[in-house]
Design a protein around this motif. Sequence first.
Motif, PDB file in Angstrom:
ATOM      1  N   THR A 146       0.814  -1.213   0.000  1.00 12.57           N
ATOM      2  CA  THR A 146       0.000   0.000   0.000  1.00 12.57           C
ATOM      3  C   THR A 146       0.848   1.264   0.000  1.00 12.57           C
ATOM      4  O   THR A 146       0.513   2.262  -0.618  1.00 12.57           O
ATOM      5  CB  THR A 146      -0.936   0.011   1.227  1.00 12.57           C
ATOM      6  N   GLY A 147       1.960   1.243   0.701  1.00 11.14           N
ATOM      7  CA  GLY A 147       2.827   2.408   0.759  1.00 11.14           C
ATOM      8  C   GLY A 147       2.485   3.330   1.916  1.00 11.14           C
ATOM      9  O   GLY A 147       1.558   3.086   2.691  1.00 11.14           O
ATOM     10  N   ARG A 148       3.235   4.408   2.005  1.00 12.72           N
ATOM     11  CA  ARG A 148       3.101   5.350   3.121  1.00 12.72           C
ATOM     12  C   ARG A 148       3.311   6.773   2.614  1.00 12.72           C
ATOM     13  O   ARG A 148       4.133   7.010   1.721  1.00 12.72           O
ATOM     14  CB  ARG A 148       4.139   5.018   4.193  1.00 12.72           C
ATOM     15  N   ASP A 149       2.576   7.710   3.182  1.00 11.82           N
ATOM     16  CA  ASP A 149       2.697   9.109   2.775  1.00 11.82           C
ATOM     17  C   ASP A 149       3.912   9.767   3.425  1.00 11.82           C
ATOM     18  O   ASP A 149       4.205   9.545   4.604  1.00 11.82           O
ATOM     19  CB  ASP A 149       1.443   9.892   3.154  1.00 11.82           C
ATOM     20  N   PHE A 150       4.589  10.588   2.621  1.00 12.92           N
ATOM     21  CA  PHE A 150       5.718  11.379   3.095  1.00 12.92           C
ATOM     22  C   PHE A 150       5.523  12.823   2.654  1.00 12.92           C
ATOM     23  O   PHE A 150       4.754  13.105   1.724  1.00 12.92           O
ATOM     24  CB  PHE A 150       7.038  10.856   2.513  1.00 12.92           C
ATOM     25  N   PHE A 151       6.242  13.730   3.333  1.00  7.01           N
ATOM     26  CA  PHE A 151       6.176  15.144   2.997  1.00  7.01           C
ATOM     27  C   PHE A 151       7.589  15.671   2.782  1.00  7.01           C
ATOM     28  O   PHE A 151       8.489  15.400   3.574  1.00  7.01           O
ATOM     29  CB  PHE A 151       5.488  15.935   4.113  1.00  7.01           C
ATOM     30  N   ILE A 152       7.759  16.410   1.695  1.00  7.18           N
ATOM     31  CA  ILE A 152       9.056  17.000   1.368  1.00  7.18           C
ATOM     32  C   ILE A 152       8.983  18.510   1.571  1.00  7.18           C
ATOM     33  O   ILE A 152       8.019  19.155   1.175  1.00  7.18           O
ATOM     34  CB  ILE A 152       9.442  16.704  -0.091  1.00  7.18           C
ATOM     35  N   PHE A 153       9.975  19.063   2.234  1.00  8.56           N
ATOM     36  CA  PHE A 153      10.081  20.510   2.301  1.00  8.56           C
ATOM     37  C   PHE A 153      11.491  20.921   1.889  1.00  8.56           C
ATOM     38  O   PHE A 153      12.412  20.103   1.849  1.00  8.56           O
ATOM     39  CB  PHE A 153       9.737  21.051   3.699  1.00  8.56           C
ATOM     40  N   ARG A 154      11.644  22.174   1.536  1.00 11.25           N
ATOM     41  CA  ARG A 154      12.984  22.678   1.234  1.00 11.25           C
ATOM     42  C   ARG A 154      13.345  23.748   2.259  1.00 11.25           C
ATOM     43  O   ARG A 154      12.471  24.429   2.818  1.00 11.25           O
ATOM     44  CB  ARG A 154      13.102  23.184  -0.198  1.00 11.25           C
ATOM     45  N   ALA A 155      14.642  23.876   2.507  1.00 12.86           N
ATOM     46  CA  ALA A 155      15.066  24.710   3.636  1.00 12.86           C
ATOM     47  C   ALA A 155      16.479  25.222   3.429  1.00 12.86           C
ATOM     48  O   ALA A 155      17.243  24.716   2.600  1.00 12.86           O
ATOM     49  CB  ALA A 155      14.995  23.906   4.930  1.00 12.86           C
ATOM     50  N   ILE A 156      16.795  26.231   4.210  1.00 13.86           N
ATOM     51  CA  ILE A 156      18.160  26.735   4.328  1.00 13.86           C
ATOM     52  C   ILE A 156      18.668  26.329   5.710  1.00 13.86           C
ATOM     53  O   ILE A 156      18.033  26.645   6.722  1.00 13.86           O
ATOM     54  CB  ILE A 156      18.203  28.273   4.193  1.00 13.86           C
ATOM     55  N   VAL A 157      19.759  25.587   5.755  1.00 14.16           N
ATOM     56  CA  VAL A 157      20.314  25.134   7.031  1.00 14.16           C
ATOM     57  C   VAL A 157      21.258  26.197   7.568  1.00 14.16           C
ATOM     58  O   VAL A 157      22.175  26.657   6.867  1.00 14.16           O
ATOM     59  CB  VAL A 157      21.057  23.787   6.862  1.00 14.16           C
ATOM     60  N   ARG A 158      21.020  26.616   8.785  1.00 14.96           N
ATOM     61  CA  ARG A 158      21.863  27.635   9.414  1.00 14.96           C
ATOM     62  C   ARG A 158      23.282  27.087   9.603  1.00 14.96           C
ATOM     63  O   ARG A 158      23.487  25.954  10.035  1.00 14.96           O
ATOM     64  CB  ARG A 158      21.279  28.068  10.751  1.00 14.96           C
ATOM     65  N   GLY A 159      24.247  27.949   9.262  1.00 13.58           N
ATOM     66  CA  GLY A 159      25.651  27.533   9.303  1.00 13.58           C
ATOM     67  C   GLY A 159      26.117  26.954   7.989  1.00 13.58           C
ATOM     68  O   GLY A 159      27.326  26.787   7.769  1.00 13.58           O
ATOM     69  N   LYS A 160      25.158  26.634   7.108  1.00 14.06           N
ATOM     70  CA  LYS A 160      25.505  26.099   5.789  1.00 14.06           C
ATOM     71  C   LYS A 160      24.760  26.867   4.690  1.00 14.06           C
ATOM     72  O   LYS A 160      24.401  26.309   3.651  1.00 14.06           O
ATOM     73  CB  LYS A 160      25.167  24.608   5.715  1.00 14.06           C
ATOM     74  N   GLU A 161      24.529  28.136   4.932  1.00 13.32           N
ATOM     75  CA  GLU A 161      23.821  28.965   3.951  1.00 13.32           C
ATOM     76  C   GLU A 161      24.527  28.973   2.606  1.00 13.32           C
ATOM     77  O   GLU A 161      23.874  29.098   1.563  1.00 13.32           O
ATOM     78  CB  GLU A 161      23.689  30.399   4.481  1.00 13.32           C
ATOM     79  N   ASN A 162      25.863  28.821   2.624  1.00  5.90           N
ATOM     80  CA  ASN A 162      26.620  28.845   1.368  1.00  5.90           C
ATOM     81  C   ASN A 162      26.309  27.646   0.474  1.00  5.90           C
ATOM     82  O   ASN A 162      26.589  27.679  -0.727  1.00  5.90           O
ATOM     83  CB  ASN A 162      28.126  28.876   1.673  1.00  5.90           C
ATOM     84  N   GLU A 163      25.710  26.588   1.048  1.00  7.06           N
ATOM     85  CA  GLU A 163      25.347  25.402   0.257  1.00  7.06           C
ATOM     86  C   GLU A 163      23.974  25.547  -0.392  1.00  7.06           C
ATOM     87  O   GLU A 163      23.553  24.686  -1.167  1.00  7.06           O
ATOM     88  CB  GLU A 163      25.404  24.144   1.129  1.00  7.06           C
ATOM     89  N   GLY A 164      23.258  26.615  -0.055  1.00  9.50           N
ATOM     90  CA  GLY A 164      21.995  26.901  -0.716  1.00  9.50           C
ATOM     91  C   GLY A 164      20.838  26.035  -0.246  1.00  9.50           C
ATOM     92  O   GLY A 164      20.833  25.511   0.875  1.00  9.50           O
ATOM     93  N   VAL A 165      19.867  25.864  -1.130  1.00  7.55           N
ATOM     94  CA  VAL A 165      18.619  25.175  -0.795  1.00  7.55           C
ATOM     95  C   VAL A 165      18.849  23.676  -0.625  1.00  7.55           C
ATOM     96  O   VAL A 165      19.503  23.040  -1.452  1.00  7.55           O
ATOM     97  CB  VAL A 165      17.566  25.424  -1.894  1.00  7.55           C
ATOM     98  N   LYS A 166      18.292  23.126   0.458  1.00  7.39           N
ATOM     99  CA  LYS A 166      18.351  21.698   0.729  1.00  7.39           C
ATOM    100  C   LYS A 166      16.933  21.145   0.855  1.00  7.39           C
ATOM    101  O   LYS A 166      15.974  21.906   1.039  1.00  7.39           O
ATOM    102  CB  LYS A 166      19.127  21.414   2.026  1.00  7.39           C
TER     103      LYS A 166
END
Length: 304
Positions: free
Chosen positions: A146-166
């Motif tokens: 049957t499977g399972r529901d997941f949720f994806i979000f995008r974020a900026i990680v503090r201390g790694k702002e130079n790596e951009g969107v995660k």
Amino acid sequence: MENQIDLNKELEALNTSTEEIDQKAQENEGNGARSYQHKELDKTKYVDLHLGKGELTKEVVLRIIPFKDRTIFKQIRLHNVEVDVDGEKKFRNVICLHRTKDAHIQEKFGDKCPFCEVANRAYKDSQEATDETEKKNLMDVWKNNTGRDFFIFRAIVRGKENEGVKFYRCGKTKNGTGIYEQIMKLYNERKPANIFDLFKGSDIKITVSKMNEKHIQLTYSVIDKNPMSPVAEDKEVILNWMKDPTEWYDVYSPKSYDYLSILLEGKVPTWDKDQGKYVGVAAQPHTSEEDAAEAEKATASTVI
């Protein structure tokens, strides 16, 4: 001055509102469930909450930012599948093509999923079965596919702002202790303020922990930090993050119906350039370094 006004307008168009978030959350609640080929990953694209060897706890502070269509979460369905990885059996998640409602996915792959087909057939047959053992076995097949529901979000990680969107993917839980449920609980508690607002939102600290090294069960806690603050002081930086071209399906890659069907059969999907498609190859038994050394020794002893 005119450029600054245009920049503000563009950012405001990409920002999200509590009304939009509430509407999407209600839609997500209505989409719940009734109850491989290895790819080299760019690790800078993922929010890392993994506990390494010897780690019992980890804290990550991040700022969730909307997707370009102003939504906060992308809801997907995953099937957990046993696959062959270099001769070893491991469980991997694959994206359901039927229950993941995304125009890009359905345009490229269609909306049929072999795992859902097996689950639906088993459920239907279970309703007609008269033997209790057969009914139970069919319901097990339904549950496992049957499977399972997941949720994806995008974020900026503090201390790694130079790596951009995660990106981060979190599973839907029934008891409300998962990351998604805790974030939404925090969002509802802080209304009418909007913790996801680009300019007056909040950072979020996620803590993952386990009791000891042998303990498998993980626990999560989510709290907000730095309320009523912008994602960044520089609006040009915010705009660049918001317009980052990476989509969620670039990070969590869907597979075709044929590819998933091969996994369902317990085989290894292998690209056949003559046929121009994936074909199923029987999984090879795993050979450990010790077994390989013994085999080489035995072979050497038979050489005349």
